[in-house]
Design an enzyme around this catalytic site. Structure first.
Site, PDB file in Angstrom:
ATOM      1  N   GLU A 150     -15.812 -12.152  -1.335  1.00 54.01           N
ATOM      2  CA  GLU A 150     -16.420 -11.928   0.439  1.00 54.01           C
ATOM      3  C   GLU A 150     -18.149 -11.950  -0.090  1.00 54.01           C
ATOM      4  O   GLU A 150     -18.084 -11.136  -1.462  1.00 54.01           O
ATOM      5  CB  GLU A 150     -16.247 -10.810   0.191  1.00 54.01           C
ATOM      6  CG  GLU A 150     -16.988  -9.880   1.726  1.00 54.01           C
ATOM      7  CD  GLU A 150     -16.588 -10.673   2.838  1.00 54.01           C
ATOM      8  OE1 GLU A 150     -15.600 -11.037   3.088  1.00 54.01           O
ATOM      9  OE2 GLU A 150     -17.490 -11.756   3.406  1.00 54.01           O
ATOM     10  N   LEU A 152     -20.145 -10.490   1.787  1.00 49.05           N
ATOM     11  CA  LEU A 152     -21.218 -10.273   2.132  1.00 49.05           C
ATOM     12  C   LEU A 152     -21.963  -8.923   2.013  1.00 49.05           C
ATOM     13  O   LEU A 152     -21.793  -8.348   0.821  1.00 49.05           O
ATOM     14  CB  LEU A 152     -21.068  -9.015   3.848  1.00 49.05           C
ATOM     15  CG  LEU A 152     -19.266  -7.795   2.831  1.00 49.05           C
ATOM     16  CD1 LEU A 152     -20.356  -6.604   2.972  1.00 49.05           C
ATOM     17  CD2 LEU A 152     -18.803  -7.614   4.290  1.00 49.05           C
ATOM     18  N   ASN A 210     -23.079 -13.515  -7.351  1.00 48.86           N
ATOM     19  CA  ASN A 210     -24.177 -11.952  -7.969  1.00 48.86           C
ATOM     20  C   ASN A 210     -24.929 -12.173  -9.426  1.00 48.86           C
ATOM     21  O   ASN A 210     -26.012 -11.702  -9.576  1.00 48.86           O
ATOM     22  CB  ASN A 210     -22.701 -11.188  -8.131  1.00 48.86           C
ATOM     23  CG  ASN A 210     -22.212 -10.486  -6.636  1.00 48.86           C
ATOM     24  OD1 ASN A 210     -23.245 -11.247  -5.555  1.00 48.86           O
ATOM     25  ND2 ASN A 210     -21.867  -9.674  -6.267  1.00 48.86           N
ATOM     26  N   ALA A 254     -40.649  -8.353  -6.396  1.00 51.10           N
ATOM     27  CA  ALA A 254     -40.218  -7.980  -7.571  1.00 51.10           C
ATOM     28  C   ALA A 254     -40.600  -6.308  -7.145  1.00 51.10           C
ATOM     29  O   ALA A 254     -41.123  -6.078  -6.341  1.00 51.10           O
ATOM     30  CB  ALA A 254     -41.792  -8.302  -8.364  1.00 51.10           C
ATOM     31  N   CYS A 262     -22.386  -3.338  -6.237  1.00 45.11           N
ATOM     32  CA  CYS A 262     -21.818  -4.550  -7.109  1.00 45.11           C
ATOM     33  C   CYS A 262     -22.518  -5.154  -8.187  1.00 45.11           C
ATOM     34  O   CYS A 262     -22.206  -5.508  -8.982  1.00 45.11           O
ATOM     35  CB  CYS A 262     -22.112  -5.406  -5.230  1.00 45.11           C
ATOM     36  SG  CYS A 262     -21.080  -5.340  -4.045  1.00 45.11           S
ATOM     37  N   LYS A 265     -23.140  -3.611 -11.727  1.00 45.82           N
ATOM     38  CA  LYS A 265     -21.228  -3.693 -12.055  1.00 45.82           C
ATOM     39  C   LYS A 265     -20.817  -5.217 -11.917  1.00 45.82           C
ATOM     40  O   LYS A 265     -20.361  -5.507 -13.007  1.00 45.82           O
ATOM     41  CB  LYS A 265     -20.065  -2.656 -11.445  1.00 45.82           C
ATOM     42  CG  LYS A 265     -20.411  -2.752 -10.154  1.00 45.82           C
ATOM     43  CD  LYS A 265     -18.615  -3.516 -10.110  1.00 45.82           C
ATOM     44  CE  LYS A 265     -17.849  -3.549  -9.297  1.00 45.82           C
ATOM     45  NZ  LYS A 265     -16.782  -4.544  -7.785  1.00 45.82           N
ATOM     46  N   ARG A 332     -24.697   3.985  -4.817  1.00 48.93           N
ATOM     47  CA  ARG A 332     -24.778   3.927  -5.820  1.00 48.93           C
ATOM     48  C   ARG A 332     -25.157   3.107  -6.520  1.00 48.93           C
ATOM     49  O   ARG A 332     -25.943   2.249  -5.773  1.00 48.93           O
ATOM     50  CB  ARG A 332     -23.005   2.860  -5.162  1.00 48.93           C
ATOM     51  CG  ARG A 332     -22.234   3.619  -5.427  1.00 48.93           C
ATOM     52  CD  ARG A 332     -20.701   2.550  -4.477  1.00 48.93           C
ATOM     53  NE  ARG A 332     -20.689   1.731  -3.134  1.00 48.93           N
ATOM     54  CZ  ARG A 332     -20.335   0.824  -2.938  1.00 48.93           C
ATOM     55  NH1 ARG A 332     -18.679   0.098  -3.488  1.00 48.93           N
ATOM     56  NH2 ARG A 332     -20.427  -0.350  -2.113  1.00 48.93           N
TER      57      ARG A 332
HETATM   58  C1  UGA Z   1     -24.351  -8.310  -2.664  1.00 45.41           C
HETATM   59  C2  UGA Z   1     -23.938  -9.424  -2.812  1.00 45.41           C
HETATM   60  O1  UGA Z   1     -26.190 -10.339  -2.486  1.00 45.41           O
HETATM   61  C3  UGA Z   1     -23.919  -9.937  -1.951  1.00 45.41           C
HETATM   62  O2  UGA Z   1     -23.956 -11.411  -1.715  1.00 45.41           O
HETATM   63  C4  UGA Z   1     -22.353  -9.280  -2.206  1.00 45.41           C
HETATM   64  O3  UGA Z   1     -21.652 -10.018  -1.260  1.00 45.41           O
HETATM   65  C5  UGA Z   1     -22.633  -8.396  -2.616  1.00 45.41           C
HETATM   66  O4  UGA Z   1     -22.615  -8.181  -3.333  1.00 45.41           O
HETATM   67  C6  UGA Z   1     -20.988  -7.586  -2.902  1.00 45.41           C
HETATM   68  O5  UGA Z   1     -20.711  -7.895  -3.909  1.00 45.41           O
HETATM   69  O6  UGA Z   1     -20.063  -7.360  -2.248  1.00 45.41           O
HETATM   70  P1  UGA Z   1     -25.420  -5.826  -1.541  1.00 45.41           P
HETATM   71  O7  UGA Z   1     -24.943  -5.416  -2.984  1.00 45.41           O
HETATM   72  O8  UGA Z   1     -25.283  -5.500  -0.046  1.00 45.41           O
HETATM   73  O9  UGA Z   1     -24.459  -7.465  -1.575  1.00 45.41           O
HETATM   74  O10 UGA Z   1     -27.137  -6.076  -1.980  1.00 45.41           O
HETATM   75  P2  UGA Z   1     -28.135  -7.456  -1.840  1.00 45.41           P
HETATM   76  O11 UGA Z   1     -29.000  -7.808  -1.160  1.00 45.41           O
HETATM   77  O12 UGA Z   1     -27.336  -8.450  -2.660  1.00 45.41           O
HETATM   78  O13 UGA Z   1     -29.274  -6.570  -2.794  1.00 45.41           O
HETATM   79  C7  UGA Z   1     -28.876  -5.555  -4.499  1.00 45.41           C
HETATM   80  C8  UGA Z   1     -29.500  -5.095  -5.090  1.00 45.41           C
HETATM   81  O14 UGA Z   1     -30.992  -6.205  -5.062  1.00 45.41           O
HETATM   82  C9  UGA Z   1     -30.527  -4.151  -3.886  1.00 45.41           C
HETATM   83  O15 UGA Z   1     -30.662  -3.459  -4.421  1.00 45.41           O
HETATM   84  C10 UGA Z   1     -32.296  -4.583  -3.658  1.00 45.41           C
HETATM   85  O16 UGA Z   1     -32.856  -3.536  -3.220  1.00 45.41           O
HETATM   86  C11 UGA Z   1     -32.504  -5.179  -4.328  1.00 45.41           C
HETATM   87  N1  UGA Z   1     -33.006  -6.720  -4.698  1.00 45.41           N
HETATM   88  C12 UGA Z   1     -32.653  -7.493  -4.628  1.00 45.41           C
HETATM   89  C13 UGA Z   1     -34.519  -6.849  -5.170  1.00 45.41           C
HETATM   90  O17 UGA Z   1     -34.694  -6.085  -6.227  1.00 45.41           O
HETATM   91  N2  UGA Z   1     -34.910  -7.647  -5.220  1.00 45.41           N
HETATM   92  C14 UGA Z   1     -34.850  -8.631  -4.670  1.00 45.41           C
HETATM   93  O18 UGA Z   1     -35.379  -9.530  -4.270  1.00 45.41           O
HETATM   94  C15 UGA Z   1     -33.458  -9.044  -3.646  1.00 45.41           C
END
Ligand code: UGA
Length: 436
Positions: A150, A152, A210, A254, A262, A265, A332
């Site tokens: 998945e 999402l 990821n 940045a 996700c 871990k 988390r």
């Molecule tokens: C992430 C992946 O993007 C999904 O595709 C995946 O399905 C999901 O993990 C999972 O394994 O279930 P998510 O954890 O909802 O999704 O969050 P992201 O949108 O990926 O953001 C992750 C972190 O990166 C956040 O803390 C966000 O603030 C940070 N981030 C994101 C940045 O610091 N800079 C960016 O340019 C983008």
């Protein structure tokens, strides 16, 4: 014949999958071991915040197609079983804790009907699907197992489930692929790319994706460190390299780095698994990705100290944002909360505000102080930290806060605020990776 589906594990992933599959017309039984969660869901209420999912859940409950229970025997009516339980980092190392996945499959095994398909969606170390398939061959030989990772994102869960940018299925035979094609027909018909893989490749696709995303974020945060050292501006740098379509402009924001249930871990579990497989060296770089990510939190604390004092005991710091990202109540491994906790441990009086995450944050860190409104959080503050980029924070009028705070200093940990606006209102404005 309409298929009946079960969804085992009703957290962010499972609850979304259950409601979305119901919206495609299937009868769906959601199972979770947490009776409170099940009671809420069965009542049409969402136990967490996810935009759009509350409405979809309420709507689907009314159709009568969707139900939730703690009773595993309810899966006996289903043809396909989606395993959506968590795989957190284990308490004693980097590896993923597979207890919930293994017990979910063991719990449903006695009730699986002839020809049914168990479909794993949880993020697991490569090799897990094969071992579960072998386990099922012994305990429920009438059933088969496939893996369907998945992708999402929290905040976009419904959209990413119903209109994903690809569907990936790991199968051991054509029959399993055909069953999954039947389930996802309405999504395939939208033109969604369909990728059939073997079991290990399907598991790897998820952790590779990821890891790539984590690498992109840490790359731009490493550039932020260099910009700070060299007198550059990482936001301009990101914009400029992002125009190259081979690089792309997404995930180059940045700031204080990635958190959540996700990315952190998953990269750690991937390293641990690679080591078990004898491929440790191939993923050594992920250790650096993790280190850069954690360093971003430390860099914010360094700026706080340089603005206030090494000794923070006399200072009040307002933290805007507790969740790991906006449009979620998930705290988390939240970089924002980690920074808040570290500053409090260093003696500062810290008050945290968040539009949706205060209750989950309070459960995890009951000793932190929380404020329901921004104006209360910033009252008499010596410094404001902007750590989760909720759009509410971008709408703040800096002049309106000027008379409330003790000192007009703000650090933008997400590079999302309008620097000129804050400076015009007389604020000292810092941002990670921007020296000007
Ligand atoms: C992430 C992946 O993007 C999904 O595709 C995946 O399905 C999901 O993990 C999972 O394994 O279930 P998510 O954890 O909802 O999704 O969050 P992201 O949108 O990926 O953001 C992750 C972190 O990166 C956040 O803390 C966000 O603030 C940070 N981030 C994101 C940045 O610091 N800079 C960016 O340019 C983008």
């Amino acid at each position: 014949m309409t298929l009946t589906l079960s969804v085992v594990g009703c957290g962010y992933l499972g609850a979304t999958h259950a409601a979305c599959m119901s919206s495609l017309g299937f009868t769906v039984i959601g199972i979770d071991t947490d009776p409170n969660k099940v009671a809420m869901l069965q009542n049409g209420e969402l136990p967490f915040y996810e935009p759009g999912l509350d409405t979809l859940l309420a709507q689907e409950m009314k159709t009568g197609r969707l139900s939730f229970t703690t009773d595993f025997s309810a899966v006996k009516d289903a043809d396909i079983h989606f395993v959506c339980v968590g795989t957190p980092q284990s308490k004693d190392g980097l590896a993923a804790d597979l207890t919930y996945v293994r017990s979910a499959v063991a719990e449903i095994a006695p009730y699986l009907k002839d020809g049914s398909l168990v479909v794993g969606k949880s993020t697991v170390p490569v090799g897990t699907a094969q071992s579960l398939r072998e386990q099922l061959a012994k305990t429920a030989p009438q059933a088969d197992l496939a893996w369907n990772p998945e992708f999402l994102r929290e905040g976009f869960a419904v959209e990413d489930t119903l209109t994903p940018n690809r569907l990936v299925v790991g199968v051991a035979n054509d029959r399993a692929e055909q069953i999954l094609k039947e389930v996802y027909k309405p999504i395939i018909d939208l033109g969604t790319p369909w990728i059939r893989a073997d079991l290990p490749t399907a598991e790897l696709v998820k952790v590779a994706a990821n890891s790539f995303l984590a690498t992109k974020i840490s790359f731009i945060n490493a550039m932020a460190e260099v910009c700070e050292a060299a007198g550059g501006d990482v936001t301009v740098l990101a914009q400029a390299i992002g125009y190259d379509p081979r690089i792309g402009n997404k995930f180059l924001q940045a700031g204080i780095g990635f958190g959540g249930g996700c990315l952190p871990k998953d990269i750690r579990a991937f390293m641990a698994r690679a080591e078990e497989l004898g491929a440790k060296q191939a993923l050594e770089f992920l250790r650096e990705i993790d280190a850069i990510n954690l360093r971003a939190r430390q860099r914010v604390i360094d700026v706080v100290r340089s603005e206030l004092s090494e000794d923070l005991t006399q200072y009040k710091i307002a933290v805007l944002g507790a969740t790991f990202k906006p449009d979620s109540d998930d705290v988390r491994d939240s970089p924002a909360l980690d920074i808040a906790v570290q500053l409090q441990a260093a003696g500062a009086a810290v008050v945290v505000h968040d539009p949706k995450g205060i209750e989950p944050a309070r459960k995890r860190f009951p000793k932190l102080k929380y404020a329901e409104v921004v104006t209360d959080a910033v009252k008499d503050a010596d410094l404001i930290l902007h750590l989760t980029e909720w759009k509410e924070y971008r709408a703040i009028d800096p002049s309106a806060l000027s008379s409330l705070v003790k000192r007009k200093i703000i650090i933008d940990g997400r590079n999302m605020l309008n620097r000129e606006l804050w400076r015009k209102a007389g604020w000292k404005f810092h941002a990670l990776g921007r020296t000007d």
